[in-house]
Enzyme design. Sequence first.
Site, PDB file in Angstrom:
ATOM      1  N   GLY A  32      10.706  17.250  10.531  1.00 14.58           N
ATOM      2  CA  GLY A  32      11.886  17.593   9.745  1.00 14.58           C
ATOM      3  C   GLY A  32      12.251  16.515   8.740  1.00 14.58           C
ATOM      4  CB  THR A  34      11.500  15.070   2.088  1.00 15.02           C
ATOM      5  OG1 THR A  34      12.338  13.950   2.341  1.00 15.02           O
ATOM      6  CG2 THR A  34      11.984  15.765   0.848  1.00 15.02           C
ATOM      7  CB  ALA A  35       6.800  16.837   4.030  1.00 16.75           C
ATOM      8  CD  GLU A  69      16.545   5.730  -2.683  1.00 19.75           C
ATOM      9  OE1 GLU A  69      16.489   4.905  -3.609  1.00 19.75           O
ATOM     10  OE2 GLU A  69      17.364   5.701  -1.764  1.00 19.75           O
ATOM     11  CE  LYS A  98      11.042   8.854 -12.385  1.00 24.22           C
ATOM     12  NZ  LYS A  98      10.275   8.896 -11.120  1.00 24.22           N
ATOM     13  CB  THR A 365       2.817  11.333  -7.389  1.00 27.38           C
ATOM     14  OG1 THR A 365       2.392  10.111  -6.780  1.00 27.38           O
ATOM     15  CG2 THR A 365       2.692  11.244  -8.880  1.00 27.38           C
TER      16      THR A 365
HETATM   17  C1  LIG Z   1       8.143   2.799   0.596  1.00 27.20           C
HETATM   18  C2  LIG Z   1       8.068   4.241   0.245  1.00 27.20           C
HETATM   19  C3  LIG Z   1       8.636   4.707  -0.938  1.00 27.20           C
HETATM   20  C4  LIG Z   1       8.532   6.046  -1.301  1.00 27.20           C
HETATM   21  N1  LIG Z   1       9.047   6.475  -2.502  1.00 27.20           N
HETATM   22  C5  LIG Z   1       8.850   7.762  -2.890  1.00 27.20           C
HETATM   23  C6  LIG Z   1       9.343   8.244  -4.139  1.00 27.20           C
HETATM   24  O1  LIG Z   1       9.973   7.532  -4.915  1.00 27.20           O
HETATM   25  N2  LIG Z   1       9.114   9.528  -4.457  1.00 27.20           N
HETATM   26  C7  LIG Z   1       8.431  10.379  -3.642  1.00 27.20           C
HETATM   27  O2  LIG Z   1       8.209  11.555  -4.000  1.00 27.20           O
HETATM   28  N3  LIG Z   1       8.016   9.965  -2.435  1.00 27.20           N
HETATM   29  C8  LIG Z   1       8.192   8.687  -2.052  1.00 27.20           C
HETATM   30  N4  LIG Z   1       7.743   8.272  -0.834  1.00 27.20           N
HETATM   31  C9  LIG Z   1       7.142   9.268   0.059  1.00 27.20           C
HETATM   32  C10 LIG Z   1       8.236  10.051   0.743  1.00 27.20           C
HETATM   33  O3  LIG Z   1       9.080   9.175   1.456  1.00 27.20           O
HETATM   34  C11 LIG Z   1       7.636  11.066   1.691  1.00 27.20           C
HETATM   35  O4  LIG Z   1       6.625  11.776   1.034  1.00 27.20           O
HETATM   36  C12 LIG Z   1       8.692  12.048   2.118  1.00 27.20           C
HETATM   37  O5  LIG Z   1       9.794  11.400   2.643  1.00 27.20           O
HETATM   38  C13 LIG Z   1       8.131  13.023   3.117  1.00 27.20           C
HETATM   39  O6  LIG Z   1       7.928  12.400   4.357  1.00 27.20           O
HETATM   40  P1  LIG Z   1       7.451  13.314   5.539  1.00 27.20           P
HETATM   41  O7  LIG Z   1       8.389  14.432   5.673  1.00 27.20           O
HETATM   42  O8  LIG Z   1       6.012  13.628   5.329  1.00 27.20           O
HETATM   43  O9  LIG Z   1       7.502  12.341   6.807  1.00 27.20           O
HETATM   44  P2  LIG Z   1       8.751  11.781   7.637  1.00 27.20           P
HETATM   45  O10 LIG Z   1       9.968  11.602   6.826  1.00 27.20           O
HETATM   46  O11 LIG Z   1       8.224  10.577   8.355  1.00 27.20           O
HETATM   47  O12 LIG Z   1       9.069  12.907   8.699  1.00 27.20           O
HETATM   48  C14 LIG Z   1       8.272  13.103   9.842  1.00 27.20           C
HETATM   49  C15 LIG Z   1       8.951  14.107  10.757  1.00 27.20           C
HETATM   50  O13 LIG Z   1       8.073  14.422  11.805  1.00 27.20           O
HETATM   51  C16 LIG Z   1       8.774  14.375  13.043  1.00 27.20           C
HETATM   52  N5  LIG Z   1       7.814  14.081  14.103  1.00 27.20           N
HETATM   53  C17 LIG Z   1       6.806  13.170  14.079  1.00 27.20           C
HETATM   54  N6  LIG Z   1       6.127  13.214  15.250  1.00 27.20           N
HETATM   55  C18 LIG Z   1       6.717  14.162  15.997  1.00 27.20           C
HETATM   56  C19 LIG Z   1       6.488  14.662  17.318  1.00 27.20           C
HETATM   57  N7  LIG Z   1       5.515  14.189  18.065  1.00 27.20           N
HETATM   58  N8  LIG Z   1       7.297  15.624  17.767  1.00 27.20           N
HETATM   59  C20 LIG Z   1       8.296  16.123  17.022  1.00 27.20           C
HETATM   60  N9  LIG Z   1       8.559  15.696  15.767  1.00 27.20           N
HETATM   61  C21 LIG Z   1       7.782  14.725  15.276  1.00 27.20           C
HETATM   62  C22 LIG Z   1       9.823  13.300  12.824  1.00 27.20           C
HETATM   63  O14 LIG Z   1      10.872  13.444  13.727  1.00 27.20           O
HETATM   64  C23 LIG Z   1      10.239  13.610  11.384  1.00 27.20           C
HETATM   65  O15 LIG Z   1      11.185  14.643  11.402  1.00 27.20           O
HETATM   66  C24 LIG Z   1       7.866   6.947  -0.445  1.00 27.20           C
HETATM   67  C25 LIG Z   1       7.327   6.494   0.757  1.00 27.20           C
HETATM   68  C26 LIG Z   1       7.406   5.154   1.097  1.00 27.20           C
HETATM   69  C27 LIG Z   1       6.776   4.687   2.380  1.00 27.20           C
END
Ligand SMILES: Cc1cc2nc3c(=O)[nH]c(=O)nc-3n(C[C@H](O)[C@H](O)[C@H](O)COP(=O)(O)OP(=O)(O)OC[C@H]3O[C@@H](n4cnc5c(N)ncnc54)[C@H](O)[C@@H]3O)c2cc1C
Length: 526
Positions: A32, A34-35, A69, A98, A365
Amino acid sequence: MLRFAAAVYQGTCYSFAMSTSDHTKRILILGGGTAGWMAANLMIKAWGGRGFEITLVESPDIGIIGVGEGSTPMLKTFMSSIGLEERDWMPACNATYKLGIRFDNWSTMPGFPRYFHPFPAQLDDLTSPPFFENSMARRNGLDVEGHPDHFFLNTYMAQQKLSPFAGENFPFTTLYGYHFDSGLLGEFLGDLARKRGVKHLQAKITDATQDDSGNVTALIDDGGRTLEADYFIDCTGFRSKLLQETLGVPFLPFADNLFNDAAVVFATPRPVEVAPQTVSTALKNGWAWTIPLTSRIGNGYVYSSAYTSADAAERELRAFAGIGDDVHVDARHLNMKVGRVAEHWKGNVLAVGLSQGFIEPLEATALLLVQLTIQGFIKALDQGNFGDSRRDVFNDDISARFDAVRDYIVAHYVVNSRTDSNYWQDNANNNKVSQSLFDVISTWTSGKDLTEELKRQNIEHFYPTMSWHCLLAGYGIYPAKAGLQTRDAELHQGKLAEIHEFIRRCSLNYAPHMEVLKAQADGMAA
Ligand SMILES: Cc1cc2nc3c(=O)[nH]c(=O)nc-3n(C[C@H](O)[C@H](O)[C@H](O)COP(=O)(O)OP(=O)(O)OC[C@H]3O[C@@H](n4cnc5c(N)ncnc54)[C@H](O)[C@@H]3O)c2cc1C
């Protein structure tokens, strides 16, 4: 939410398709962040009421990464495709506009201490040809203006702190992205998805069951409960619980080319006025972002742990942001796993977000790749394309996008001219770049037509010729000034003055950035 989760977990086996018919497709999104919530919204929009059940499972114990962000203009199409106007979501996420990214101190070439990478505007059709001509002429030895900042409307508008909105009598479009609070965006998208019918469960998944063909059949949580579905969307962040851990899809690191593997992040107060731009400043062992929200400034230092420690990086970011060592900030330290998976979609599992790969956020990106992955999957599923060949096409397409973004980011490092640390020198000496990037840079330095080269490689739809020109010209990758020939100097100066005046006059049609944000906020309060 916990009560809801408890209520639905009455048996040991909970199937999502409570009214499952033969035709109901059960989609389970694991994660849960952003992806996950982007996937939930796009899927409920595409499939709501069409015999799909969409459920998102996440673990609050694990939490989200909570950074990210900045966006590209594609986030606007994401919001439109789920039926949202800017006024609906921007104030709630403390968002700003932006127009592009300013790169400070990446180059030491005289006259090129910074440059702006603008998002495209319709009026660039008039001002980019002279820029391309000038940069070509300068690469071939003529002393003409080759700095990109003189040629683009969005560059000037960002300097003047203008919004991308002009009056009705000026109907020229300009593309723009956003800055936003990633935590608030996640919450906003979560609320919306739930309202539209996505089921939301909280559970920590520890295991998965598979059938003989390797497809995932169910997830098992830490209470021993079983969650069945037909398709699984792995949005578990860097863990990649299903695609990498369960299915064993290999991860291909980009570490040879992208040295950064860590970041430190904190917020500082916002000044009265903010420009609609991200600023990316090269520091000693990486670079720092400065991202303006309506509520605060987001600061982050992306660096290589092979060259500096977390403590030293935090001190350097504090000094850069003007925060004394004695001032308390909530600094968060993060590790980054940079690279991509060999296959994004395998069997009945699709990985989206950090679980499919990550490229450092220099061009912001990540969410663009998230969006394209989900949209491609929805399209394939709608067309009933679940054969291996379709999956191969899908995987090749997404991988090509990852690799193209990687190369554009790597270009920033290999053409840097800093000499103040081993980090920058090692980056400049990196000889492991892809053949594609090598050919792009060679075309530039040998004075040939870059646009033709991008077309030859069929990569201009990933980063357009304008972006490549801005990058290479913005770093001052030109023959030394002393050796350039002066010819028709007055003519060139005259043309440049005309372009400046044209851009300035166009910009008068656009409303100030802060005024637009204030009107949005007032609209929300009303
Ligand atoms: C330093 C940094 C800067 C960034 N800046 C940008 C930016 O400027 N622009 C941009 O587009 N992107 C940026 N990103 C990327 C962006 O943060 C991610 O692409 C975005 O937040 C999506 O993350 P996610 O949903 O894939 O993973 P996460 O936010 O890590 O979410 C993972 C989810 O999976 C769940 N989960 C994991 N394992 C389990 C399990 N076993 N059981 C149940 N639930 C589980 C967690 O609870 C969580 O809800 C940046 C990333 C980093 C590291």
